[in-house]
Design a protein around this motif. Structure first.
Motif, PDB file in Angstrom:
ATOM      1  N   LEU A 229       0.844  -1.189   0.000  1.00  0.00           N
ATOM      2  CA  LEU A 229       0.000   0.000   0.000  1.00  0.00           C
ATOM      3  C   LEU A 229       0.880   1.240   0.000  1.00  0.00           C
ATOM      4  CD1 LEU A 229      -3.008   0.918   0.174  1.00  0.00           C
ATOM      5  CD2 LEU A 229      -2.611   1.235   2.617  1.00  0.00           C
ATOM      6  N   TYR A 230       0.708   2.072  -1.036  1.00  0.00           N
ATOM      7  CA  TYR A 230       1.459   3.320  -1.176  1.00  0.00           C
ATOM      8  C   TYR A 230       0.540   4.452  -0.736  1.00  0.00           C
ATOM      9  CZ  TYR A 230       4.899   0.557  -3.622  1.00  0.00           C
ATOM     10  OH  TYR A 230       5.851  -0.383  -3.921  1.00  0.00           O
ATOM     11  N   ILE A 231       0.803   4.973   0.456  1.00  0.00           N
ATOM     12  CA  ILE A 231      -0.058   5.991   1.048  1.00  0.00           C
ATOM     13  C   ILE A 231       0.416   7.371   0.630  1.00  0.00           C
ATOM     14  CG2 ILE A 231      -0.758   7.043   3.236  1.00  0.00           C
ATOM     15  CD1 ILE A 231      -0.934   4.319   4.441  1.00  0.00           C
ATOM     16  N   SER A 232      -0.507   8.162   0.117  1.00  0.00           N
ATOM     17  CA  SER A 232      -0.201   9.522  -0.311  1.00  0.00           C
ATOM     18  C   SER A 232       0.199  10.386   0.879  1.00  0.00           C
ATOM     19  CB  SER A 232      -1.430  10.142  -0.981  1.00  0.00           C
ATOM     20  OG  SER A 232      -1.778   9.461  -2.161  1.00  0.00           O
ATOM     21  N   GLY A 233       0.721  11.559   0.576  1.00  0.00           N
ATOM     22  CA  GLY A 233       0.958  12.519   1.632  1.00  0.00           C
ATOM     23  C   GLY A 233      -0.344  12.784   2.387  1.00  0.00           C
ATOM     24  N   THR A 234      -0.342  12.495   3.680  1.00  0.00           N
ATOM     25  CA  THR A 234      -1.559  12.535   4.492  1.00  0.00           C
ATOM     26  C   THR A 234      -1.390  13.556   5.603  1.00  0.00           C
ATOM     27  OG1 THR A 234      -1.962  10.183   4.020  1.00  0.00           O
ATOM     28  CG2 THR A 234      -3.134  11.144   5.888  1.00  0.00           C
ATOM     29  N   ALA A 235      -2.411  14.397   5.777  1.00  0.00           N
ATOM     30  CA  ALA A 235      -2.322  15.484   6.750  1.00  0.00           C
ATOM     31  C   ALA A 235      -3.603  15.543   7.570  1.00  0.00           C
ATOM     32  CB  ALA A 235      -2.056  16.806   6.033  1.00  0.00           C
ATOM     33  N   PHE A 272       4.129  -0.865   8.309  1.00  0.00           N
ATOM     34  CA  PHE A 272       4.866   0.080   7.483  1.00  0.00           C
ATOM     35  C   PHE A 272       6.292  -0.413   7.262  1.00  0.00           C
ATOM     36  CE2 PHE A 272       1.594   3.286   8.322  1.00  0.00           C
ATOM     37  CZ  PHE A 272       1.527   3.885   7.076  1.00  0.00           C
ATOM     38  N   GLU A 273       6.710  -0.391   6.004  1.00  0.00           N
ATOM     39  CA  GLU A 273       8.111  -0.634   5.661  1.00  0.00           C
ATOM     40  C   GLU A 273       8.907   0.661   5.798  1.00  0.00           C
ATOM     41  OE1 GLU A 273       9.092  -3.573   5.196  1.00  0.00           O
ATOM     42  OE2 GLU A 273       7.339  -4.710   4.550  1.00  0.00           O
ATOM     43  N   GLU A 320       3.745  10.321   4.535  1.00  0.00           N
ATOM     44  CA  GLU A 320       3.466   9.306   3.520  1.00  0.00           C
ATOM     45  C   GLU A 320       4.190   8.025   3.897  1.00  0.00           C
ATOM     46  OE1 GLU A 320       6.692   9.658   0.094  1.00  0.00           O
ATOM     47  OE2 GLU A 320       5.572  11.540   0.293  1.00  0.00           O
ATOM     48  N   GLY A 321       3.895   6.931   3.194  1.00  0.00           N
ATOM     49  CA  GLY A 321       4.600   5.702   3.524  1.00  0.00           C
ATOM     50  C   GLY A 321       4.249   4.556   2.605  1.00  0.00           C
TER      51      GLY A 321
END
Length: 331
Positions: A229-235, A272-273, A320-321
């Motif tokens: 899972l490639y998580i977008s920049g999250t705020a 999370f990697e 992100e992550g």
């Protein structure tokens, strides 16, 4: 002829980080990104696309290792690219100017067209770094909103459906024009994920600019049976509004948004990697980095923190992550 499916394709690439400019020569790369005080640019060095993002006060090297031993690279116009037969890394930089929109539209059109022409139609992650992101352009429009207009126009010109938009990051640094790089796959084994706690960015009301931001909250890639899972920049955004007036409040809301993404994705990738942590104020960097590293059990080596400007002037941080399922293979 062998048919490539999500069960036989090479896995997507995952990053590792170094706190120096020297690249790990023991592993083949398709992309290297340097965050440091230097002039922005994109080049191919020793067959590897090398991106420099001008970010004074930072010194981090982000490495994207190949998943096969066969690397091909080249340049199409301003687009520099390298791939391992399954995963493509492509990048370009746009010189600074008083108006970004039209140049961004042209650059994005070139990136999208090049990835498709090379046979990598599945874009699964995009990064956008914008100098002076919260400043105004020559016409008085915020530079981030100017950028968003050009990006959205490019997707519209090429008839991209909103649900097909890949996950993305939009972050600002003190210097430079615009630097964009992306990851794309030959195999169509990716699915975009939206956050139930947030309005899709591409549906934002026009109070946020003439064109909405064009990205998904996350993208899941299911190759080799273990979703990444490639998580977008999250705020700290709930619905479409910024939430939280203090650093502690924004940390908490951002974590809740990340947790919602982890719980919503197919295969429930929960480990999370890597993380990449952006913080607006220098004095907040240690607090934010420690909070996210501790919460998600990621070492400092795998979770660098960068001093950066965020896409909204009232946001203090963005994270992100890349995550994977607990029983999936580590990179």
């Amino acid at each position: 002829m062998t048919t490539i499916t999500s069960e036989t394709a090479l896995p997507p690439v995952r990053p590792f980080y170094q706190t120096s400019e020297r690249r790990d020569e023991r592993r083949q790369m398709i992309g290297v990104v340097q965050y440091r005080a230097a002039e922005e640019g994109v080049k191919i060095a020793d067959g590897v696309v090398t991106v420099t993002v001008p970010s004074p006060g930072n010194s981090v090297t982000e490495c994207w290792p190949a998943e096969s031993g066969t690397i091909t690279s080249g340049v199409h116009g301003d687009v520099h690219w390298s791939h391992d037969q399954e995963n493509l890394f492509a990048a370009l930089s746009i010189p600074d100017s008083g108006a970004l929109g039209e140049k961004v539209r042209q650059a994005y059109a070139a990136l999208l067209t090049t990835t498709a022409d090379l046979g990598f139609p599945q874009i699964y992650r995009v990064w956008n770094y914008i100098g002076k992101i919260n400043d105004s352009n020559d016409a008085g429009l915020e530079r981030y909103r100017d950028f968003c207009r050009g990006r959205a126009d490019a997707f519209s010109d090429l008839a991209w459906a909103p649900h097909a938009l890949p996950s993305g990051t939009g972050i600002g640094f003190a210097e430079g024009g615009v630097t964009v790089f992306l990851l794309a796959r030959r195999t169509s084994d990716a699915a975009n994920v939206e956050n139930p706690l947030q309005m899709p960015a591409y549906e934002y009301p026009d109070t946020y600019g003439p064109r909405s931001p064009s990205f998904a909250r996350a993208t899941s890639v299911t190759a080799v049976g273990a979703p990444s899972l490639y998580i977008s920049g999250t705020a700290s955004i709930r619905g479409h509004r910024t939430i939280g007036n203090t650093l502690e409040e924004q940390i908490q809301v951002t974590m809740e948004n990340i947790d919602a993404l982890l719980a919503s994705s197919d295969g429930d990738p929960v480990r999370f990697e890597t993380l990449k942590i952006y913080v607006r104020h220098q004095e907040d960097m240690d607090t934010v980095a420690t909070a996210f590293r501790d919460r998600y059990k990621v070492t400092a080596h795998a979770a660098p923190v960068l001093r950066a400007d965020i896409c909204r002037s009232d946001l203090l941080l963005e994270v992100e992550g890349v995550a994977s399922r607990n029983d999936g293979p580590r990179p």
